[in-house]
Design a protein around this motif. Structure first.
Motif, PDB file in Angstrom:
ATOM      1  N   ARG A  43       0.841  -1.205   0.000  1.00  0.00           N
ATOM      2  CA  ARG A  43       0.000   0.000   0.000  1.00  0.00           C
ATOM      3  C   ARG A  43       0.875   1.253   0.000  1.00  0.00           C
ATOM      4  O   ARG A  43       0.583   2.228  -0.700  1.00  0.00           O
ATOM      5  N   LEU A  44       1.938   1.228   0.791  1.00  0.00           N
ATOM      6  CA  LEU A  44       2.844   2.377   0.823  1.00  0.00           C
ATOM      7  C   LEU A  44       3.515   2.572  -0.531  1.00  0.00           C
ATOM      8  O   LEU A  44       3.670   3.717  -0.997  1.00  0.00           O
ATOM      9  N   LYS A  45       3.897   1.500  -1.160  1.00  0.00           N
ATOM     10  CA  LYS A  45       4.542   1.595  -2.476  1.00  0.00           C
ATOM     11  C   LYS A  45       3.576   2.180  -3.509  1.00  0.00           C
ATOM     12  O   LYS A  45       3.963   2.997  -4.354  1.00  0.00           O
ATOM     13  N   GLU A  46       2.304   1.769  -3.417  1.00  0.00           N
ATOM     14  CA  GLU A  46       1.288   2.331  -4.315  1.00  0.00           C
ATOM     15  C   GLU A  46       1.139   3.837  -4.107  1.00  0.00           C
ATOM     16  O   GLU A  46       0.808   4.577  -5.030  1.00  0.00           O
ATOM     17  N   ALA A  47       1.385   4.281  -2.868  1.00  0.00           N
ATOM     18  CA  ALA A  47       1.272   5.708  -2.548  1.00  0.00           C
ATOM     19  C   ALA A  47       2.554   6.469  -2.869  1.00  0.00           C
ATOM     20  O   ALA A  47       2.660   7.661  -2.550  1.00  0.00           O
ATOM     21  N   GLY A  48       3.525   5.791  -3.485  1.00  0.00           N
ATOM     22  CA  GLY A  48       4.754   6.464  -3.883  1.00  0.00           C
ATOM     23  C   GLY A  48       5.834   6.499  -2.823  1.00  0.00           C
ATOM     24  O   GLY A  48       6.778   7.289  -2.924  1.00  0.00           O
ATOM     25  N   VAL A  49       5.711   5.647  -1.800  1.00  0.00           N
ATOM     26  CA  VAL A  49       6.701   5.603  -0.721  1.00  0.00           C
ATOM     27  C   VAL A  49       7.675   4.462  -0.987  1.00  0.00           C
ATOM     28  O   VAL A  49       7.259   3.320  -1.198  1.00  0.00           O
ATOM     29  N   TRP A  50       8.973   4.762  -0.959  1.00  0.00           N
ATOM     30  CA  TRP A  50      10.001   3.741  -1.129  1.00  0.00           C
ATOM     31  C   TRP A  50      10.230   3.031   0.196  1.00  0.00           C
ATOM     32  O   TRP A  50      10.364   3.667   1.238  1.00  0.00           O
TER      33      TRP A  50
END
Length: 253
Positions: free
Chosen positions: A163-170
């Motif tokens: 979910r974090l990756k989908e939000a642009g978080v590495w």
């Protein structure tokens, strides 16, 4: 209801302006300046201030390390993952989160939350199962930082990372055996630091889900750091990199 004990945790609870304690218990006959200030602040917020012998406070807190003050307050409210991301956007900064993979020691959890708040993280993520929660001991170890640093509790850590990756978080896991140093990873972008448990480190599935895996360089003979020390060092590296990005002309440390 839950209890919160210790001068700093109770002070930060009252300063944060969130939950109002239903009751504030003080040890009978003890009136240091710090305790008097807490009593005054609690009364100002509508809490009932009571006195009792030290052994009653021991029972309320579940420990004798309460420093003469115990607050009875509503249960801790865990946040949703999206709330942490919204807080970062509201702050106008690239998101910085700390994700803990199975930290079981409440003292370690509290220390991580304290470092996260001090070093600019927008929140901490913990799993619901087989991990320490925000207990009175964790709140005490955080020195009250739990009242300022939101904690999200998720059912599935790997899914939360997706979910974090989908939000642009590495997502960056720390591992003593990694080939890449954390100083070589660009942490100026939206980042979630993933810290493993005290014994097993980051679990294989969680490790594979992360975008990067990095080590904290060490020169001593001890093979690894505990979770709270690793989190503090990794968070400081984020702070260092982001500070240099804002001021490229700054001299190197």
């Amino acid at each position: 209801m839950r209890t919160l004990y210790g001068v700093n945790p109770v002070r930060e609870l009252l300063r944060a302006g969130g939950d109002v304690p239903a009751e504030l218990w003080l040890t009978s006959g003890e009136r240091s300046r710090a305790l008097s200030e807490l009593a005054e602040a609690a009364r100002a917020r509508g809490a009932k201030v009571r006195e009792a012998p030290r052994d009653k406070l021991d029972r309320l807190a579940g420990t004798d390390r309460h420093q003469g003050v115990v607050a009875v307050v509503s249960d801790y409210r865990y946040r949703e993952l999206d709330e942490l991301l919204e807080a970062a956007r509201a702050a106008g900064a690239p998101p910085l989160l700390v994700v803990l993979d199975g930290i079981e020691d409440p003292q370690n959890l509290g220390a991580v939350i304290r470092s996260a708040h001090a070093l600019g993280a927008h929140g901490v993520v913990i799993p619901k199962d087989r991990a320490a929660g925000v207990t009175p001991a964790a709140a005490k170890a955080s020195a009250g930082a739990v009242e300022h640093c939101p904690v999200a509790r998720v059912t599935n850590l790997a899914q939360a990372l997706e979910r974090l990756k989908e939000a642009g978080v590495w997502t960056v896991a720390t591992d003593a055996a990694a080939e890449e140093s954390i100083a070589e990873v660009d942490l100026t972008v939206p980042t979630a630091l993933v810290i493993g448990s005290e014994g097993g480190g980051v679990r294989p599935l969680v490790r594979r889900t992360c975008d990067r895996v990095a080590r904290i360089p060490m020169q001593g003979k001890v093979g690894s750091l505990n979770a709270s020390a690793s989190a503090a060092i990794a968070l400081y590296e984020v702070l260092r990199q982001r500070g240099r990005a804002k001021n490229p002309a700054a001299p190197r440390a």
